[in-house]
Write an enzyme that holds these catalytic residues in place. Structure first.
Site, PDB file in Angstrom:
ATOM      1  N   VAL A  36       0.871  -1.095  -0.095  1.00  0.00           N
ATOM      2  CA  VAL A  36      -0.152   0.014   0.179  1.00  0.00           C
ATOM      3  C   VAL A  36       0.705   1.276  -0.054  1.00  0.00           C
ATOM      4  O   VAL A  36       0.332   2.448  -0.451  1.00  0.00           O
ATOM      5  CB  VAL A  36      -0.687   0.128   1.173  1.00  0.00           C
ATOM      6  CG1 VAL A  36      -0.085   0.009   2.612  1.00  0.00           C
ATOM      7  CG2 VAL A  36      -1.956   0.902   1.236  1.00  0.00           C
ATOM      8  N   LYS A  37       2.344   1.217   0.413  1.00  0.00           N
ATOM      9  CA  LYS A  37       3.068   2.436   0.425  1.00  0.00           C
ATOM     10  C   LYS A  37       3.513   3.084  -0.675  1.00  0.00           C
ATOM     11  O   LYS A  37       3.895   4.082  -0.801  1.00  0.00           O
ATOM     12  CB  LYS A  37       4.338   2.060   1.464  1.00  0.00           C
ATOM     13  CG  LYS A  37       3.887   1.575   2.939  1.00  0.00           C
ATOM     14  CD  LYS A  37       3.186   2.679   3.587  1.00  0.00           C
ATOM     15  CE  LYS A  37       2.924   2.199   5.172  1.00  0.00           C
ATOM     16  NZ  LYS A  37       2.535   3.701   5.876  1.00  0.00           N
ATOM     17  N   ASP A  38       3.163   2.201  -1.819  1.00  0.00           N
ATOM     18  CA  ASP A  38       3.605   2.613  -3.330  1.00  0.00           C
ATOM     19  C   ASP A  38       2.817   4.095  -3.197  1.00  0.00           C
ATOM     20  O   ASP A  38       3.268   5.009  -4.304  1.00  0.00           O
ATOM     21  CB  ASP A  38       3.233   1.693  -4.370  1.00  0.00           C
ATOM     22  CG  ASP A  38       4.309   0.699  -4.397  1.00  0.00           C
ATOM     23  OD1 ASP A  38       5.078   0.759  -3.686  1.00  0.00           O
ATOM     24  OD2 ASP A  38       3.943  -0.244  -5.453  1.00  0.00           O
ATOM     25  N   ALA A  41       4.488   6.765  -1.642  1.00  0.00           N
ATOM     26  CA  ALA A  41       5.876   7.089  -1.681  1.00  0.00           C
ATOM     27  C   ALA A  41       5.988   8.196  -3.104  1.00  0.00           C
ATOM     28  O   ALA A  41       6.551   8.987  -3.066  1.00  0.00           O
ATOM     29  CB  ALA A  41       6.738   5.770  -2.153  1.00  0.00           C
TER      30      ALA A  41
END
Length: 309
Positions: A36-38, A41
């Site tokens: 999910v951190k894409d 970022a």
């Protein structure tokens, strides 16, 4: 690559959590960087470029439990930046290897209290201050929650046709849960946001102590987490989270990480009390491939079960 981020599917969780209501998992490990951190970022980097605090050939420094680091390293590779990531010792070997595979320099800091100068967040801040590198600071940057509001929150609303009644999400930086909460509550006031945290995290007001699950829980409340948006908190032990993650793979074909396992445990509790017309979405942040040496290692799990984790 960056254009592939988002629009992840929903998958039925009925094989794993049989219930009378509808329950689906938001499969975030299908993002190109694996989590999910894409989403945050790329937003953090583009925001820094727009504000001219990150210039061509510059350096990104960030403290991370692994997923944000891998995502930032991927974005840095695409956009042409150097990337230095600081992570705690408990971060899985697979996540450290992934960050390095994207070309990032990874510094592994000891598992020490947050007021210790060796704590990974303090080490990253010191490097940024000494080198003039850009530190996105996911724990305080408002772009974190705003991005999740505009992306994953809006997607859940659209994918459920506005029928969603509950979202269950782990509480890490708080960006995902709070962003989703703002997106849904602005459209449906009755939407219920259930936060999940490990035993030992301070979000529920308990005393801080060590825990093994990665990516969720903190020993202090970061600026990016607004607890007023969280309607209910479920506290899950390391063993419960890891055993559920293993069940998800074996019973539903979902190879997910420990924070997903914790969210699934919380979702099962919600289902047990929900009305038949409930429509529950569980956010599954990352893949179990990042934890094969830990969660899916029988010796490691036996150590957790014996209280030695």
């Amino acid at each position: 690559m960056l254009g592939l981020i988002g629009n992840t599917p929903l998958v039925s969780l009925q094989p794993l959590i049989p219930c009378d209501c509808r329950i689906f998992g938001k499969v975030e490990f299908l993002n190109p960087g694996g989590s999910v951190k894409d989403r945050i970022a790329v937003a953090l980097v583009l925001d820094a470029e727009e504000r001219n605090v990150l210039k061509p050939g510059g350096t990104i420094v960030e403290p991370t439990s692994g997923n944000t680091g891998a995502s930032l390293a991927m974005v840095a590779a695409v956009r042409g930046y150097r990337c230095i990531l600081v992570t705690p010792e408990k971060t899985s070997a697979e996540k450290v290897a992934a960050m390095r595979a994207y070309g990032a320099q990874v510094i592994v800091a000891p598992n020490v209290p947050v007021d210790d100068s060796r704590h990974y967040t303090r080490v990253a801040s010191r490097i940024a201050a000494e080198t003039g590198a850009y530190m996105p600071d996911q724990y305080a940057n408002p772009v974190n929650a705003l991005t999740c509001e505009k992306t994953i929150g809006a997607e859940i609303w659209q994918q459920t046709g506005g029928k969603v009644t509950h979202v269950v999400a782990g509480l890490g930086t708080g960006g995902t849960a709070c962003g989703v909460a703002r997106a849904l509550k602005s459209r449906k006031e009755s939407a219920t946001i259930v936060g999940v945290e490990p035993v030992g995290s301070v979000y529920s007001g308990a005393a801080a102590k060590a825990f093994e699950v990665e990516g969720i829980g903190r020993h202090y409340v970061p600026a990016s987490l607004d607890m007023s948006l969280i309607d209910r908190v479920e506290i899950v032990s390391d063993l419960e989270a890891f055993e559920m993650a293993r069940r998800a793979a074996r019973e539903a074909g979902l190879l997910v990480g420990g924070s997903s396992g914790a969210a699934l445990v919380g979702a099962a509790r919600v289902c047990a009390q929900a009305r038949q017309d409930a429509y529950i979405v569980v956010i599954l942040p990352d893949s179990g491939r990042a934890y094969l040496s830990k969660i899916f290692n029988d010796e490691y799990l036996a150590k957790i079960a014996s209280g030695g984790g």
